[in-house]
Design a protein around this motif. Structure first.
Motif, PDB file in Angstrom:
ATOM      1  N   VAL A  51      50.663  41.952  40.354  1.00  0.00           N
ATOM      2  CA  VAL A  51      50.104  43.213  40.828  1.00  0.00           C
ATOM      3  C   VAL A  51      49.025  42.958  41.873  1.00  0.00           C
ATOM      4  O   VAL A  51      48.534  41.839  42.014  1.00  0.00           O
ATOM      5  CB  VAL A  51      49.511  44.034  39.656  1.00  0.00           C
ATOM      6  N   ILE A  52      48.663  44.023  42.594  1.00  0.00           N
ATOM      7  CA  ILE A  52      47.607  43.959  43.609  1.00  0.00           C
ATOM      8  C   ILE A  52      46.544  44.984  43.242  1.00  0.00           C
ATOM      9  O   ILE A  52      46.853  46.164  43.026  1.00  0.00           O
ATOM     10  CB  ILE A  52      48.162  44.270  45.011  1.00  0.00           C
ATOM     11  N   ALA A  53      45.282  44.551  43.189  1.00  0.00           N
ATOM     12  CA  ALA A  53      44.176  45.445  42.841  1.00  0.00           C
ATOM     13  C   ALA A  53      43.952  46.463  43.959  1.00  0.00           C
ATOM     14  O   ALA A  53      43.919  46.116  45.129  1.00  0.00           O
ATOM     15  CB  ALA A  53      42.906  44.640  42.617  1.00  0.00           C
ATOM     16  N   LEU A  54      43.794  47.725  43.580  1.00  0.00           N
ATOM     17  CA  LEU A  54      43.524  48.789  44.546  1.00  0.00           C
ATOM     18  C   LEU A  54      42.028  49.021  44.733  1.00  0.00           C
ATOM     19  O   LEU A  54      41.626  49.818  45.575  1.00  0.00           O
ATOM     20  CB  LEU A  54      44.206  50.087  44.106  1.00  0.00           C
ATOM     21  N   GLY A  55      41.233  48.330  43.964  1.00  0.00           N
ATOM     22  CA  GLY A  55      39.784  48.423  44.043  1.00  0.00           C
ATOM     23  C   GLY A  55      39.206  47.242  43.290  1.00  0.00           C
ATOM     24  O   GLY A  55      39.936  46.397  42.778  1.00  0.00           O
ATOM     25  N   THR A  56      37.893  47.156  43.211  1.00  0.00           N
ATOM     26  CA  THR A  56      37.258  46.089  42.456  1.00  0.00           C
ATOM     27  C   THR A  56      37.466  46.337  40.968  1.00  0.00           C
ATOM     28  O   THR A  56      37.219  47.427  40.471  1.00  0.00           O
ATOM     29  CB  THR A  56      35.755  46.029  42.784  1.00  0.00           C
ATOM     30  N   LEU A  57      37.967  45.316  40.269  1.00  0.00           N
ATOM     31  CA  LEU A  57      38.222  45.423  38.836  1.00  0.00           C
ATOM     32  C   LEU A  57      37.388  44.400  38.087  1.00  0.00           C
ATOM     33  O   LEU A  57      37.148  43.305  38.576  1.00  0.00           O
ATOM     34  CB  LEU A  57      39.695  45.150  38.518  1.00  0.00           C
ATOM     35  N   SER A  58      36.975  44.757  36.890  1.00  0.00           N
ATOM     36  CA  SER A  58      36.255  43.846  36.019  1.00  0.00           C
ATOM     37  C   SER A  58      36.643  44.195  34.594  1.00  0.00           C
ATOM     38  O   SER A  58      36.681  45.359  34.224  1.00  0.00           O
ATOM     39  CB  SER A  58      34.751  44.008  36.211  1.00  0.00           C
ATOM     40  N   GLU A  84      43.342  41.808  46.030  1.00  0.00           N
ATOM     41  CA  GLU A  84      43.679  40.532  45.392  1.00  0.00           C
ATOM     42  C   GLU A  84      44.927  40.714  44.540  1.00  0.00           C
ATOM     43  O   GLU A  84      45.073  41.696  43.824  1.00  0.00           O
ATOM     44  CB  GLU A  84      42.517  40.071  44.524  1.00  0.00           C
ATOM     45  N   ASP A  85      45.845  39.752  44.644  1.00  0.00           N
ATOM     46  CA  ASP A  85      47.013  39.814  43.774  1.00  0.00           C
ATOM     47  C   ASP A  85      46.839  38.833  42.635  1.00  0.00           C
ATOM     48  O   ASP A  85      46.237  37.790  42.781  1.00  0.00           O
ATOM     49  CB  ASP A  85      48.317  39.581  44.544  1.00  0.00           C
ATOM     50  N   PHE A  86      47.353  39.220  41.465  1.00  0.00           N
ATOM     51  CA  PHE A  86      47.207  38.399  40.271  1.00  0.00           C
ATOM     52  C   PHE A  86      48.319  38.745  39.288  1.00  0.00           C
ATOM     53  O   PHE A  86      49.038  39.728  39.458  1.00  0.00           O
ATOM     54  CB  PHE A  86      45.827  38.572  39.640  1.00  0.00           C
ATOM     55  N   VAL A  87      48.475  37.913  38.280  1.00  0.00           N
ATOM     56  CA  VAL A  87      49.546  38.075  37.296  1.00  0.00           C
ATOM     57  C   VAL A  87      48.971  38.549  35.969  1.00  0.00           C
ATOM     58  O   VAL A  87      47.954  38.027  35.510  1.00  0.00           O
ATOM     59  CB  VAL A  87      50.286  36.731  37.104  1.00  0.00           C
ATOM     60  N   LYS A  94      52.951  44.661  29.649  1.00  0.00           N
ATOM     61  CA  LYS A  94      52.312  45.827  29.019  1.00  0.00           C
ATOM     62  C   LYS A  94      51.011  46.197  29.730  1.00  0.00           C
ATOM     63  O   LYS A  94      50.781  47.355  30.060  1.00  0.00           O
ATOM     64  CB  LYS A  94      52.046  45.529  27.544  1.00  0.00           C
ATOM     65  N   LEU A  95      50.151  45.200  29.980  1.00  0.00           N
ATOM     66  CA  LEU A  95      48.890  45.465  30.671  1.00  0.00           C
ATOM     67  C   LEU A  95      49.154  45.924  32.100  1.00  0.00           C
ATOM     68  O   LEU A  95      48.509  46.848  32.597  1.00  0.00           O
ATOM     69  CB  LEU A  95      48.002  44.215  30.667  1.00  0.00           C
ATOM     70  N   GLY A  96      50.109  45.305  32.757  1.00  0.00           N
ATOM     71  CA  GLY A  96      50.451  45.694  34.127  1.00  0.00           C
ATOM     72  C   GLY A  96      50.895  47.139  34.212  1.00  0.00           C
ATOM     73  O   GLY A  96      50.463  47.886  35.085  1.00  0.00           O
ATOM     74  N   ALA A  97      51.753  47.553  33.291  1.00  0.00           N
ATOM     75  CA  ALA A  97      52.228  48.934  33.275  1.00  0.00           C
ATOM     76  C   ALA A  97      51.074  49.904  33.043  1.00  0.00           C
ATOM     77  O   ALA A  97      51.009  50.964  33.661  1.00  0.00           O
ATOM     78  CB  ALA A  97      53.302  49.110  32.204  1.00  0.00           C
ATOM     79  N   ASP A  98      50.145  49.543  32.162  1.00  0.00           N
ATOM     80  CA  ASP A  98      48.979  50.383  31.890  1.00  0.00           C
ATOM     81  C   ASP A  98      48.089  50.506  33.125  1.00  0.00           C
ATOM     82  O   ASP A  98      47.653  51.591  33.479  1.00  0.00           O
ATOM     83  CB  ASP A  98      48.181  49.812  30.714  1.00  0.00           C
ATOM     84  N   LEU A  99      47.850  49.387  33.812  1.00  0.00           N
ATOM     85  CA  LEU A  99      47.009  49.405  35.010  1.00  0.00           C
ATOM     86  C   LEU A  99      47.652  50.220  36.132  1.00  0.00           C
ATOM     87  O   LEU A  99      46.967  50.965  36.838  1.00  0.00           O
ATOM     88  CB  LEU A  99      46.729  47.980  35.483  1.00  0.00           C
ATOM     89  N   VAL A 100      48.977  50.106  36.281  1.00  0.00           N
ATOM     90  CA  VAL A 100      49.688  50.898  37.290  1.00  0.00           C
ATOM     91  C   VAL A 100      49.588  52.375  36.947  1.00  0.00           C
ATOM     92  O   VAL A 100      49.298  53.210  37.810  1.00  0.00           O
ATOM     93  CB  VAL A 100      51.163  50.454  37.403  1.00  0.00           C
ATOM     94  N   LEU A 149      45.049  51.759  38.995  1.00  0.00           N
ATOM     95  CA  LEU A 149      44.107  50.695  39.336  1.00  0.00           C
ATOM     96  C   LEU A 149      44.746  49.567  40.132  1.00  0.00           C
ATOM     97  O   LEU A 149      44.058  48.840  40.846  1.00  0.00           O
ATOM     98  CB  LEU A 149      43.484  50.128  38.054  1.00  0.00           C
ATOM     99  N   VAL A 150      46.063  49.428  39.991  1.00  0.00           N
ATOM    100  CA  VAL A 150      46.797  48.379  40.705  1.00  0.00           C
ATOM    101  C   VAL A 150      48.137  48.943  41.162  1.00  0.00           C
ATOM    102  O   VAL A 150      48.553  50.006  40.720  1.00  0.00           O
ATOM    103  CB  VAL A 150      47.056  47.131  39.815  1.00  0.00           C
ATOM    104  N   GLU A 151      48.783  48.210  42.055  1.00  0.00           N
ATOM    105  CA  GLU A 151      50.157  48.524  42.421  1.00  0.00           C
ATOM    106  C   GLU A 151      50.980  47.255  42.266  1.00  0.00           C
ATOM    107  O   GLU A 151      50.425  46.148  42.280  1.00  0.00           O
ATOM    108  CB  GLU A 151      50.248  49.063  43.847  1.00  0.00           C
TER     109      GLU A 151
END
Length: 56
Positions: free
Chosen positions: A3-10, A20-23, A27-33, A37-39
């Motif tokens: 995924v790629i962050a759409l803003g600053t995440l902490s 920033e892209d990260f793995v 389940k967490l990825g789907a929740d963030l999308v 918060l991410v795409e």
């Protein structure tokens, strides 16, 4: 899931900067999308270790 962050995440994903892209796991990825918060990062073709053959 990449995924790629759409803003600053902490938080659980660590500190991430916008763009920033990260793995993360699916389940967490789907929740963030879903939370906006991410795409999803575009899928890239797997790199090959063999050099391309050239015609002589």
């Amino acid at each position: 899931m990449r995924v790629i962050a759409l803003g600053t995440l902490s938080g659980a994903t660590g500190d991430r900067e916008k763009g920033e892209d990260f793995v993360v796991d699916a389940k967490l990825g789907a929740d963030l999308v879903a939370r906006g918060l991410v795409e999803l990062a575009p899928e890239t073709a797997p790199a090959t270790d063999k050099p391309a053959k050239t015609k002589e």
